[in-house]
Design a protein around this motif. Sequence first.
Motif, PDB file in Angstrom:
ATOM      1  N   MET A   1       0.851  -1.176   0.000  1.00 18.02           N
ATOM      2  CA  MET A   1       0.000   0.000   0.000  1.00 18.02           C
ATOM      3  C   MET A   1       0.890   1.231   0.000  1.00 18.02           C
ATOM      4  N   SER A   2       0.586   2.170  -0.810  1.00 17.81           N
ATOM      5  CA  SER A   2       1.270   3.454  -0.768  1.00 17.81           C
ATOM      6  C   SER A   2       0.203   4.502  -0.514  1.00 17.81           C
ATOM      7  N   GLY A   3       0.487   5.715  -0.797  1.00 20.41           N
ATOM      8  CA  GLY A   3      -0.494   6.766  -0.596  1.00 20.41           C
ATOM      9  C   GLY A   3      -0.079   7.686   0.522  1.00 20.41           C
ATOM     10  N   VAL A   4      -1.078   8.227   1.218  1.00 14.86           N
ATOM     11  CA  VAL A   4      -0.838   9.237   2.232  1.00 14.86           C
ATOM     12  C   VAL A   4      -1.492   8.820   3.546  1.00 14.86           C
ATOM     13  N   VAL A  21       3.231   7.265  16.062  1.00 17.27           N
ATOM     14  CA  VAL A  21       2.544   6.064  15.581  1.00 17.27           C
ATOM     15  C   VAL A  21       2.268   6.194  14.086  1.00 17.27           C
ATOM     16  N   ALA A  22       1.807   7.364  13.674  1.00 21.56           N
ATOM     17  CA  ALA A  22       1.514   7.604  12.254  1.00 21.56           C
ATOM     18  C   ALA A  22       2.770   7.470  11.408  1.00 21.56           C
ATOM     19  N   LEU A  23       3.893   7.945  11.910  1.00 18.73           N
ATOM     20  CA  LEU A  23       5.155   7.825  11.189  1.00 18.73           C
ATOM     21  C   LEU A  23       5.531   6.353  11.012  1.00 18.73           C
ATOM     22  N   SER A  28       5.903   1.683   7.400  1.00 19.10           N
ATOM     23  CA  SER A  28       5.626   0.272   7.125  1.00 19.10           C
ATOM     24  C   SER A  28       4.734   0.076   5.902  1.00 19.10           C
ATOM     25  N   LEU A  29       3.934   1.085   5.576  1.00 19.17           N
ATOM     26  CA  LEU A  29       3.031   0.990   4.421  1.00 19.17           C
ATOM     27  C   LEU A  29       3.643   1.569   3.145  1.00 19.17           C
ATOM     28  N   GLY A  30       4.812   2.138   3.245  1.00 19.61           N
ATOM     29  CA  GLY A  30       5.417   2.776   2.078  1.00 19.61           C
ATOM     30  C   GLY A  30       4.668   4.023   1.665  1.00 19.61           C
ATOM     31  N   ALA A  31       4.087   4.708   2.640  1.00 17.42           N
ATOM     32  CA  ALA A  31       3.271   5.898   2.370  1.00 17.42           C
ATOM     33  C   ALA A  31       4.011   7.151   2.824  1.00 17.42           C
ATOM     34  N   ARG A 101      -5.241   7.412   2.469  1.00 19.91           N
ATOM     35  CA  ARG A 101      -5.608   6.026   2.747  1.00 19.91           C
ATOM     36  C   ARG A 101      -5.935   5.813   4.216  1.00 19.91           C
ATOM     37  N   LEU A 102      -5.430   6.691   5.093  1.00 17.87           N
ATOM     38  CA  LEU A 102      -5.559   6.486   6.531  1.00 17.87           C
ATOM     39  C   LEU A 102      -5.423   7.810   7.262  1.00 17.87           C
ATOM     40  N   ILE A 103      -6.244   7.988   8.302  1.00 21.75           N
ATOM     41  CA  ILE A 103      -6.108   9.122   9.219  1.00 21.75           C
ATOM     42  C   ILE A 103      -5.743   8.540  10.579  1.00 21.75           C
ATOM     43  N   VAL A 104      -4.729   9.123  11.220  1.00 25.28           N
ATOM     44  CA  VAL A 104      -4.337   8.712  12.565  1.00 25.28           C
ATOM     45  C   VAL A 104      -4.642   9.857  13.528  1.00 25.28           C
TER      46      VAL A 104
END
Length: 140
Positions: A1-4, A21-23, A28-31, A101-104
Amino acid sequence: MSGVVVVGVDASASARKAAEVALDLAESLGASLHVVTGFESESAETFGSGSDQVTVFRGDSAQHVAESLGASRPGVQVTHFASRGKPADSLIKEAIRLDARLIVVGNRRMRGIGRLLGSVANSVAHNAPCDVYIANTYED
């Protein structure tokens, strides 16, 4: 998964933990990581003592956190944005704009009386256009 991966911060220690945690997740996701501060009114907090004091304006929180996170993990692209408005709304708007792709978010104000007052995490979880990760930022 990539993205933001988008993370919301202010000048609190809780927000700093959520950003870390977000970092880790972004790496790990290549984002890439996009650090966002939403503030309803401009104010400042002073940290330190004596001649080692620094004043941080709410709008500057995203920049300060992004710069320190980017320096600690040069392999992850870290950007930042500050927006006047409710913090949850600012996070959601940025996530939509970036097709995140994700909000933390941290779990501050999700316990005790804070639950009655509402939390950014609760608001984001109910209205986000993508997955939401709520990081445990409470001290044991």
